[in-house]
Design a protein around this motif. Structure first.
Motif, PDB file in Angstrom:
ATOM      1  N   TRP A 160       0.865  -1.186   0.000  1.00 35.23           N
ATOM      2  CA  TRP A 160       0.000   0.000   0.000  1.00 35.23           C
ATOM      3  C   TRP A 160       0.893   1.225   0.000  1.00 35.23           C
ATOM      4  O   TRP A 160       1.769   1.338   0.882  1.00 35.23           O
ATOM      5  CB  TRP A 160      -0.866   0.066   1.267  1.00 35.23           C
ATOM      6  N   ALA A 161       0.663   2.112  -0.941  1.00 31.18           N
ATOM      7  CA  ALA A 161       1.451   3.345  -1.027  1.00 31.18           C
ATOM      8  C   ALA A 161       2.951   3.037  -0.927  1.00 31.18           C
ATOM      9  O   ALA A 161       3.696   3.717  -0.210  1.00 31.18           O
ATOM     10  CB  ALA A 161       1.016   4.341   0.066  1.00 31.18           C
ATOM     11  N   GLY A 162       3.365   1.975  -1.594  1.00 29.13           N
ATOM     12  CA  GLY A 162       4.786   1.620  -1.646  1.00 29.13           C
ATOM     13  C   GLY A 162       5.335   1.052  -0.349  1.00 29.13           C
ATOM     14  O   GLY A 162       6.557   1.017  -0.142  1.00 29.13           O
ATOM     15  N   CYS A 186       5.016 -10.637  -0.752  1.00 35.28           N
ATOM     16  CA  CYS A 186       3.999  -9.605  -0.889  1.00 35.28           C
ATOM     17  C   CYS A 186       3.308  -9.655  -2.240  1.00 35.28           C
ATOM     18  O   CYS A 186       3.818 -10.217  -3.215  1.00 35.28           O
ATOM     19  CB  CYS A 186       4.574  -8.215  -0.615  1.00 35.28           C
ATOM     20  N   ALA A 187       2.093  -9.075  -2.247  1.00 37.75           N
ATOM     21  CA  ALA A 187       1.288  -8.930  -3.464  1.00 37.75           C
ATOM     22  C   ALA A 187       1.204  -7.438  -3.780  1.00 37.75           C
ATOM     23  O   ALA A 187       1.029  -6.622  -2.871  1.00 37.75           O
ATOM     24  CB  ALA A 187      -0.115  -9.479  -3.230  1.00 37.75           C
ATOM     25  N   HIS A 188       1.345  -7.109  -5.054  1.00 33.42           N
ATOM     26  CA  HIS A 188       1.207  -5.699  -5.436  1.00 33.42           C
ATOM     27  C   HIS A 188       0.511  -5.586  -6.780  1.00 33.42           C
ATOM     28  O   HIS A 188       0.374  -6.572  -7.510  1.00 33.42           O
ATOM     29  CB  HIS A 188       2.564  -4.992  -5.430  1.00 33.42           C
ATOM     30  N   GLY A 189       0.084  -4.361  -7.071  1.00 35.03           N
ATOM     31  CA  GLY A 189      -0.615  -4.135  -8.335  1.00 35.03           C
ATOM     32  C   GLY A 189       0.287  -3.536  -9.389  1.00 35.03           C
ATOM     33  O   GLY A 189       0.019  -3.633 -10.594  1.00 35.03           O
ATOM     34  N   GLY A 190       1.369  -2.908  -8.949  1.00 39.70           N
ATOM     35  CA  GLY A 190       2.308  -2.281  -9.888  1.00 39.70           C
ATOM     36  C   GLY A 190       3.440  -3.233 -10.231  1.00 39.70           C
ATOM     37  O   GLY A 190       3.290  -4.449 -10.127  1.00 39.70           O
ATOM     38  N   ASP A 191       4.579  -2.637 -10.598  1.00 39.87           N
ATOM     39  CA  ASP A 191       5.673  -3.477 -11.084  1.00 39.87           C
ATOM     40  C   ASP A 191       6.624  -3.953  -9.998  1.00 39.87           C
ATOM     41  O   ASP A 191       7.445  -4.827 -10.244  1.00 39.87           O
ATOM     42  CB  ASP A 191       6.503  -2.699 -12.126  1.00 39.87           C
ATOM     43  N   ASN A 192       6.572  -3.337  -8.832  1.00 44.10           N
ATOM     44  CA  ASN A 192       7.550  -3.726  -7.807  1.00 44.10           C
ATOM     45  C   ASN A 192       6.983  -3.502  -6.402  1.00 44.10           C
ATOM     46  O   ASN A 192       5.973  -2.818  -6.240  1.00 44.10           O
ATOM     47  CB  ASN A 192       8.868  -2.962  -8.022  1.00 44.10           C
ATOM     48  N   PRO A 193       7.666  -4.062  -5.400  1.00 46.59           N
ATOM     49  CA  PRO A 193       7.152  -3.957  -4.026  1.00 46.59           C
ATOM     50  C   PRO A 193       7.497  -2.652  -3.328  1.00 46.59           C
ATOM     51  O   PRO A 193       7.250  -2.504  -2.121  1.00 46.59           O
ATOM     52  CB  PRO A 193       7.827  -5.139  -3.331  1.00 46.59           C
ATOM     53  N   GLY A 194       8.066  -1.698  -4.040  1.00 46.45           N
ATOM     54  CA  GLY A 194       8.407  -0.416  -3.416  1.00 46.45           C
ATOM     55  C   GLY A 194       9.348  -0.616  -2.238  1.00 46.45           C
ATOM     56  O   GLY A 194      10.310  -1.367  -2.330  1.00 46.45           O
ATOM     57  N   LYS A 195       9.024   0.029  -1.125  1.00 41.44           N
ATOM     58  CA  LYS A 195       9.887  -0.063   0.063  1.00 41.44           C
ATOM     59  C   LYS A 195       9.367  -1.105   1.059  1.00 41.44           C
ATOM     60  O   LYS A 195       9.827  -1.169   2.200  1.00 41.44           O
ATOM     61  CB  LYS A 195       9.941   1.291   0.779  1.00 41.44           C
ATOM     62  N   GLU A 219      16.506 -13.215  11.356  1.00 41.28           N
ATOM     63  CA  GLU A 219      17.266 -13.467  10.124  1.00 41.28           C
ATOM     64  C   GLU A 219      16.286 -13.590   8.957  1.00 41.28           C
ATOM     65  O   GLU A 219      15.415 -14.468   8.963  1.00 41.28           O
ATOM     66  CB  GLU A 219      18.058 -14.777  10.279  1.00 41.28           C
ATOM     67  N   ILE A 220      16.435 -12.696   7.983  1.00 35.65           N
ATOM     68  CA  ILE A 220      15.552 -12.742   6.811  1.00 35.65           C
ATOM     69  C   ILE A 220      16.182 -13.709   5.802  1.00 35.65           C
ATOM     70  O   ILE A 220      17.253 -13.434   5.261  1.00 35.65           O
ATOM     71  CB  ILE A 220      15.389 -11.344   6.164  1.00 35.65           C
ATOM     72  N   ILE A 221      15.509 -14.819   5.570  1.00 40.83           N
ATOM     73  CA  ILE A 221      16.123 -15.853   4.722  1.00 40.83           C
ATOM     74  C   ILE A 221      15.559 -15.871   3.303  1.00 40.83           C
ATOM     75  O   ILE A 221      16.043 -16.617   2.462  1.00 40.83           O
ATOM     76  CB  ILE A 221      16.005 -17.260   5.360  1.00 40.83           C
ATOM     77  N   GLY A 222      14.550 -15.063   3.043  1.00 39.35           N
ATOM     78  CA  GLY A 222      14.010 -15.033   1.676  1.00 39.35           C
ATOM     79  C   GLY A 222      13.004 -13.919   1.510  1.00 39.35           C
ATOM     80  O   GLY A 222      12.404 -13.463   2.487  1.00 39.35           O
ATOM     81  N   LYS A 223      12.880 -13.459   0.250  1.00 41.02           N
ATOM     82  CA  LYS A 223      11.898 -12.415  -0.083  1.00 41.02           C
ATOM     83  C   LYS A 223      11.378 -12.723  -1.470  1.00 41.02           C
ATOM     84  O   LYS A 223      12.174 -13.050  -2.363  1.00 41.02           O
ATOM     85  CB  LYS A 223      12.571 -11.035  -0.138  1.00 41.02           C
ATOM     86  N   ILE A 224      10.072 -12.607  -1.639  1.00 35.89           N
ATOM     87  CA  ILE A 224       9.528 -12.814  -2.981  1.00 35.89           C
ATOM     88  C   ILE A 224       8.281 -11.944  -3.134  1.00 35.89           C
ATOM     89  O   ILE A 224       7.508 -11.789  -2.184  1.00 35.89           O
ATOM     90  CB  ILE A 224       9.232 -14.320  -3.229  1.00 35.89           C
ATOM     91  N   ASP A 225       8.133 -11.341  -4.318  1.00 34.72           N
ATOM     92  CA  ASP A 225       6.960 -10.484  -4.544  1.00 34.72           C
ATOM     93  C   ASP A 225       6.271 -10.867  -5.837  1.00 34.72           C
ATOM     94  O   ASP A 225       6.909 -11.374  -6.762  1.00 34.72           O
ATOM     95  CB  ASP A 225       7.380  -9.019  -4.567  1.00 34.72           C
ATOM     96  N   PHE A 226       4.975 -10.623  -5.862  1.00 31.40           N
ATOM     97  CA  PHE A 226       4.184 -10.994  -7.034  1.00 31.40           C
ATOM     98  C   PHE A 226       3.248  -9.867  -7.427  1.00 31.40           C
ATOM     99  O   PHE A 226       2.545  -9.316  -6.564  1.00 31.40           O
ATOM    100  CB  PHE A 226       3.332 -12.238  -6.727  1.00 31.40           C
ATOM    101  N   LYS A 227       3.210  -9.578  -8.714  1.00 32.68           N
ATOM    102  CA  LYS A 227       2.149  -8.704  -9.236  1.00 32.68           C
ATOM    103  C   LYS A 227       0.921  -9.593  -9.360  1.00 32.68           C
ATOM    104  O   LYS A 227       0.940 -10.593 -10.075  1.00 32.68           O
ATOM    105  CB  LYS A 227       2.554  -8.147 -10.604  1.00 32.68           C
ATOM    106  N   MET A 228      -0.120  -9.250  -8.626  1.00 32.63           N
ATOM    107  CA  MET A 228      -1.298 -10.126  -8.559  1.00 32.63           C
ATOM    108  C   MET A 228      -2.539  -9.481  -9.175  1.00 32.63           C
ATOM    109  O   MET A 228      -3.571 -10.137  -9.287  1.00 32.63           O
ATOM    110  CB  MET A 228      -1.585 -10.509  -7.099  1.00 32.63           C
TER     111      MET A 228
END
Ligand SMILES: Cc1cc2nc3c(=O)[nH]c(=O)nc-3n(C[C@H](O)[C@H](O)[C@H](O)COP(=O)(O)O)c2cc1C
Length: 165
Positions: A80-82, A106-115, A128-137
């Motif tokens: 939301w709002a980046g 995370c799910a987003h409507g634009g091209d990237n997850p922003g911040k 410990e952050i072991i992974g990150k993945i984002d999807f345009k949904m």
């Protein structure tokens, strides 16, 4: 090894990812809900935008699982709002997660997850952050959605395997 998938979702996209991740990684599922529901229609952009900008912590509905009882926590948010959503901020402030392995999606409507991820990582200092993945949904075909779900499941399965070894 105990695994929890925790998520907030207003319109169901993050929920679809969360359910798929939970199915792939095993363990428990927890949905974060606010005590008050978000207005429908255009007003939600106004309310949500203000909450994000002011870093508000909306009151949450009662939840019955503590992520500190788990070894691996998958955490999902819409963008939301980046940014990651205010209800997730409320949750993290409440539970004070420490010393865990966490994987963010995370799910987003634009091209990237922003911040969303960088700010979540700051909020999760001490874990410990072991992974990150984002999807345009948003606005995608059923085939693209199925491909996203499959990637999310592979990602989750691989991480769970890595952590349990
Ligand atoms: C208040 C609001 C603000 C949003 N801001 C962004 C944004 O900055 N960038 C973006 O890519 N998508 C934005 N979106 C789109 C959501 O990230 C997208 O619809 C997502 O799939 C919603 O996930 P959900 O169905 O789990 O709620 C916004 C949606 C809402 C409701």
């Amino acid at each position: 090894m105990k695994t929890l998938t925790v998520f907030y979702s207003l319109t169901g996209h993050t929920e679809k990812l969360a359910r798929a991740i939970n199915e792939a990684a095993g363990g428990d599922l927890l949905e974060i809900k606010t005590a008050k529901s978000m207005p429908r229609g255009f007003l939600k952009y106004f309310v949500a935008g203000r909450q994000v900008m002011k870093k508000e912590q909306p009151e949450l509905a009662v939840f019955d699982k503590n992520p500190n009882d788990y070894d691996l926590v998958f955490l999902g948010t819409p963008v939301w709002a980046g940014e990651f959503v205010p209800a997730v901020r409320s949750f993290l402030v409440r539970v004070m997660l420490k010393g865990k392995k966490a994987a963010l999606f995370c799910a987003h409507g634009g091209d990237n997850p922003g911040k969303a991820f960088s700010d979540l990582e700051n909020e999760l200092a001490g874990n410990e952050i072991i992974g990150k993945i984002d999807f345009k949904m948003d606005g995608i075909t059923a085939a693209q959605e199925a491909a996203n779900i499959e990637s999310a499941q592979k990602w989750a399965r691989d991480l769970a395997k890595k952590v349990s070894n």
